[in-house]
Design a protein around this motif. Structure first.
Motif, PDB file in Angstrom:
ATOM      1  N   ARG A  32       0.673  -0.977   0.147  1.00 26.80           N
ATOM      2  CA  ARG A  32       0.305   0.324  -0.091  1.00 26.80           C
ATOM      3  C   ARG A  32       1.068   1.041   0.046  1.00 26.80           C
ATOM      4  O   ARG A  32       2.063   1.555   0.715  1.00 26.80           O
ATOM      5  N   GLN A  33       0.159   2.497  -0.498  1.00 27.74           N
ATOM      6  CA  GLN A  33       1.711   3.683  -0.559  1.00 27.74           C
ATOM      7  C   GLN A  33       0.154   4.146  -0.190  1.00 27.74           C
ATOM      8  O   GLN A  33      -0.986   4.913  -1.060  1.00 27.74           O
ATOM      9  N   ALA A  34       0.178   5.043   1.319  1.00 27.76           N
ATOM     10  CA  ALA A  34      -0.358   6.447   0.896  1.00 27.76           C
ATOM     11  C   ALA A  34       0.373   7.215   0.586  1.00 27.76           C
ATOM     12  O   ALA A  34       1.144   7.653  -0.010  1.00 27.76           O
ATOM     13  N   PRO A  35      -1.519   8.926   0.787  1.00 26.02           N
ATOM     14  CA  PRO A  35      -0.781  10.100  -0.133  1.00 26.02           C
ATOM     15  C   PRO A  35       0.992  10.525   0.871  1.00 26.02           C
ATOM     16  O   PRO A  35       0.783  10.401   1.956  1.00 26.02           O
ATOM     17  N   GLY A  36       2.154  11.259   0.500  1.00 22.52           N
ATOM     18  CA  GLY A  36       3.626  11.741   0.421  1.00 22.52           C
ATOM     19  C   GLY A  36       4.298  10.555   1.599  1.00 22.52           C
ATOM     20  O   GLY A  36       4.685  10.330   2.169  1.00 22.52           O
ATOM     21  N   GLY A  91      -3.075  -9.198  12.868  1.00 22.18           N
ATOM     22  CA  GLY A  91      -4.338  -9.103  13.724  1.00 22.18           C
ATOM     23  C   GLY A  91      -5.873  -9.129  13.290  1.00 22.18           C
ATOM     24  O   GLY A  91      -7.406  -8.731  13.783  1.00 22.18           O
ATOM     25  N   ARG A  92      -5.929  -8.068  11.725  1.00 22.13           N
ATOM     26  CA  ARG A  92      -6.888  -7.446  11.272  1.00 22.13           C
ATOM     27  C   ARG A  92      -6.841  -7.681   9.950  1.00 22.13           C
ATOM     28  O   ARG A  92      -7.729  -7.854   9.898  1.00 22.13           O
ATOM     29  N   PHE A  93      -5.915  -7.650   9.590  1.00 21.91           N
ATOM     30  CA  PHE A  93      -5.635  -8.705   8.250  1.00 21.91           C
ATOM     31  C   PHE A  93      -5.613  -9.957   7.621  1.00 21.91           C
ATOM     32  O   PHE A  93      -4.639 -10.122   8.393  1.00 21.91           O
ATOM     33  N   SER A 142     -11.392  -3.892  11.114  1.00 20.33           N
ATOM     34  CA  SER A 142     -10.594  -2.928  11.875  1.00 20.33           C
ATOM     35  C   SER A 142     -10.455  -2.056  11.442  1.00 20.33           C
ATOM     36  O   SER A 142      -9.370  -1.744  11.851  1.00 20.33           O
ATOM     37  N   LEU A 143     -10.802  -1.416  10.083  1.00 13.87           N
ATOM     38  CA  LEU A 143     -10.018  -0.278   9.545  1.00 13.87           C
ATOM     39  C   LEU A 143      -9.523   0.722  10.918  1.00 13.87           C
ATOM     40  O   LEU A 143     -10.876   1.676  10.988  1.00 13.87           O
ATOM     41  N   LYS A 144      -8.803   1.422  10.365  1.00  9.72           N
ATOM     42  CA  LYS A 144      -8.805   2.533  11.039  1.00  9.72           C
ATOM     43  C   LYS A 144      -7.990   3.787   9.787  1.00  9.72           C
ATOM     44  O   LYS A 144      -8.005   3.326   8.567  1.00  9.72           O
ATOM     45  N   PRO A 145      -8.323   5.149  10.383  1.00 12.95           N
ATOM     46  CA  PRO A 145      -7.978   6.109   9.131  1.00 12.95           C
ATOM     47  C   PRO A 145      -7.059   5.534   8.770  1.00 12.95           C
ATOM     48  O   PRO A 145      -6.374   5.974   7.329  1.00 12.95           O
ATOM     49  N   GLU A 146      -5.281   5.367   9.290  1.00 15.30           N
ATOM     50  CA  GLU A 146      -4.585   4.974   9.184  1.00 15.30           C
ATOM     51  C   GLU A 146      -4.134   4.153   7.090  1.00 15.30           C
ATOM     52  O   GLU A 146      -3.276   3.862   7.504  1.00 15.30           O
ATOM     53  N   ASP A 147      -5.267   3.242   7.676  1.00  9.03           N
ATOM     54  CA  ASP A 147      -5.464   2.799   6.468  1.00  9.03           C
ATOM     55  C   ASP A 147      -5.288   3.227   5.174  1.00  9.03           C
ATOM     56  O   ASP A 147      -5.654   2.016   4.379  1.00  9.03           O
ATOM     57  N   THR A 148      -6.078   4.168   5.550  1.00  2.00           N
ATOM     58  CA  THR A 148      -6.348   4.626   4.321  1.00  2.00           C
ATOM     59  C   THR A 148      -5.209   4.769   3.190  1.00  2.00           C
ATOM     60  O   THR A 148      -3.793   5.123   3.472  1.00  2.00           O
ATOM     61  N   ALA A 149      -4.878   4.252   1.745  1.00  2.00           N
ATOM     62  CA  ALA A 149      -3.773   4.240   0.639  1.00  2.00           C
ATOM     63  C   ALA A 149      -4.572   3.910  -0.440  1.00  2.00           C
ATOM     64  O   ALA A 149      -5.386   3.082  -0.496  1.00  2.00           O
ATOM     65  N   VAL A 150      -3.502   3.515  -1.147  1.00  2.00           N
ATOM     66  CA  VAL A 150      -3.933   2.458  -2.747  1.00  2.00           C
ATOM     67  C   VAL A 150      -3.325   1.188  -2.522  1.00  2.00           C
ATOM     68  O   VAL A 150      -2.117   1.291  -1.511  1.00  2.00           O
ATOM     69  N   TYR A 151      -3.850   0.079  -2.339  1.00  2.00           N
ATOM     70  CA  TYR A 151      -3.471  -1.200  -2.313  1.00  2.00           C
ATOM     71  C   TYR A 151      -3.094  -1.545  -3.719  1.00  2.00           C
ATOM     72  O   TYR A 151      -3.789  -1.598  -4.755  1.00  2.00           O
ATOM     73  N   TYR A 152      -2.302  -2.387  -3.287  1.00  8.28           N
ATOM     74  CA  TYR A 152      -1.281  -2.572  -4.634  1.00  8.28           C
ATOM     75  C   TYR A 152      -1.056  -4.329  -4.222  1.00  8.28           C
ATOM     76  O   TYR A 152      -0.646  -4.537  -3.557  1.00  8.28           O
ATOM     77  N   CYS A 153      -1.687  -4.913  -5.986  1.00 12.32           N
ATOM     78  CA  CYS A 153      -1.299  -6.413  -5.887  1.00 12.32           C
ATOM     79  C   CYS A 153       0.286  -6.715  -6.844  1.00 12.32           C
ATOM     80  O   CYS A 153       0.014  -6.018  -7.556  1.00 12.32           O
ATOM     81  N   ASP A 156       7.425  -9.034 -10.345  1.00 10.39           N
ATOM     82  CA  ASP A 156       7.463  -8.761 -11.310  1.00 10.39           C
ATOM     83  C   ASP A 156       6.363  -8.662 -11.640  1.00 10.39           C
ATOM     84  O   ASP A 156       7.018  -7.544 -12.769  1.00 10.39           O
ATOM     85  N   TYR A 157       4.977  -8.207 -11.055  1.00 10.74           N
ATOM     86  CA  TYR A 157       3.849  -7.908 -11.696  1.00 10.74           C
ATOM     87  C   TYR A 157       3.483  -7.308 -10.346  1.00 10.74           C
ATOM     88  O   TYR A 157       2.778  -7.644  -9.759  1.00 10.74           O
ATOM     89  N   TRP A 158       2.888  -6.503 -11.477  1.00 12.92           N
ATOM     90  CA  TRP A 158       1.934  -4.895 -10.328  1.00 12.92           C
ATOM     91  C   TRP A 158       0.989  -5.175 -11.040  1.00 12.92           C
ATOM     92  O   TRP A 158       0.686  -4.853 -12.175  1.00 12.92           O
ATOM     93  N   GLY A 159      -1.048  -4.523 -10.023  1.00 17.30           N
ATOM     94  CA  GLY A 159      -1.506  -4.536 -10.492  1.00 17.30           C
ATOM     95  C   GLY A 159      -1.108  -2.421 -10.179  1.00 17.30           C
ATOM     96  O   GLY A 159      -0.286  -2.384 -10.147  1.00 17.30           O
ATOM     97  N   GLN A 160      -2.704  -1.897 -10.748  1.00 16.07           N
ATOM     98  CA  GLN A 160      -2.787  -1.250 -11.391  1.00 16.07           C
ATOM     99  C   GLN A 160      -3.105  -0.218  -9.824  1.00 16.07           C
ATOM    100  O   GLN A 160      -2.845   0.976  -9.539  1.00 16.07           O
ATOM    101  N   GLY A 161      -3.900  -0.960  -8.329  1.00 17.45           N
ATOM    102  CA  GLY A 161      -3.820   0.112  -7.384  1.00 17.45           C
ATOM    103  C   GLY A 161      -5.203  -0.090  -7.291  1.00 17.45           C
ATOM    104  O   GLY A 161      -6.401  -0.273  -8.482  1.00 17.45           O
ATOM    105  N   THR A 162      -5.955  -0.370  -5.844  1.00 16.94           N
ATOM    106  CA  THR A 162      -7.271   0.009  -5.755  1.00 16.94           C
ATOM    107  C   THR A 162      -7.210   0.452  -4.266  1.00 16.94           C
ATOM    108  O   THR A 162      -6.771   0.435  -3.508  1.00 16.94           O
ATOM    109  N   GLN A 163      -7.926   2.070  -4.538  1.00 12.79           N
ATOM    110  CA  GLN A 163      -8.307   3.438  -3.346  1.00 12.79           C
ATOM    111  C   GLN A 163      -9.136   3.055  -2.192  1.00 12.79           C
ATOM    112  O   GLN A 163      -9.936   1.859  -2.502  1.00 12.79           O
ATOM    113  N   VAL A 164      -8.483   3.005  -0.923  1.00 13.86           N
ATOM    114  CA  VAL A 164      -9.179   2.167   0.346  1.00 13.86           C
ATOM    115  C   VAL A 164      -8.669   3.508   0.713  1.00 13.86           C
ATOM    116  O   VAL A 164      -8.035   4.299   1.485  1.00 13.86           O
ATOM    117  N   THR A 165     -10.180   4.555   1.486  1.00 10.92           N
ATOM    118  CA  THR A 165     -10.631   5.046   2.017  1.00 10.92           C
ATOM    119  C   THR A 165     -11.255   5.198   3.848  1.00 10.92           C
ATOM    120  O   THR A 165     -12.594   4.140   3.287  1.00 10.92           O
TER     121      THR A 165
END
Length: 119
Positions: free
Chosen positions: A38-42, A66-68, A85-96, A107-116
């Motif tokens: 995952r990658q959060a803004p900044g 314990g949560r994921f 048990s999602l928290k605001p700090e889990d906000t990010a783009v998640y990549y596979c 070797d291979y990456w997806g485009q990502g999906t936003q979790v807010t």
């Protein structure tokens, strides 16, 4: 040609749950270790979880342990990330991502999906 596609992201309130899916095609899925990042803004991209080819061994980052939960279905060429048990700090783009046998990097990456996660 390999294709990797994440889905399942969205907006959820603190304490809520989401399940991300990642479907891969064009490659022998069961030969690849699967990872979630995952990658959060900044911030830099960070490791979240990975799971070995058979699904028998998984590693989870301490920040989400314990949560994921990570799992995979080789018959469906899909890996999942159950997030509870999602928290605001889990906000990010998640990549596979996929890592081949003997490879030291993904070797291979997806485009990502936003979790807010709203507070």
């Amino acid at each position: 040609q390999a294709q990797v596609q994440e889905s399942g992201g969205g907006l959820v309130q603190t304490g809520g749950s989401l399940r991300l899916s990642c479907a891969a095609s064009g490659l022998p899925f069961s030969r690849y270790t699967m990872g979630w990042f995952r990658q959060a803004p900044g911030k830099e991209r960070e490791f979240v979880a990975d799971i070995n080819r058979s699904g028998g061994i998984a590693h989870i980052s301490g920040s989400v342990e314990g949560r994921f939960t990570i799992s995979r279905d080789n018959a469906k060429n899909t890996v999942y990330l159950q997030m509870n048990s999602l928290k605001p700090e889990d906000t990010a783009v998640y990549y596979c991502a996929l890592r081949g046998p003997g490879s030291t990097s993904y070797d291979y990456w997806g485009q990502g999906t936003q979790v807010t996660v709203s507070s």
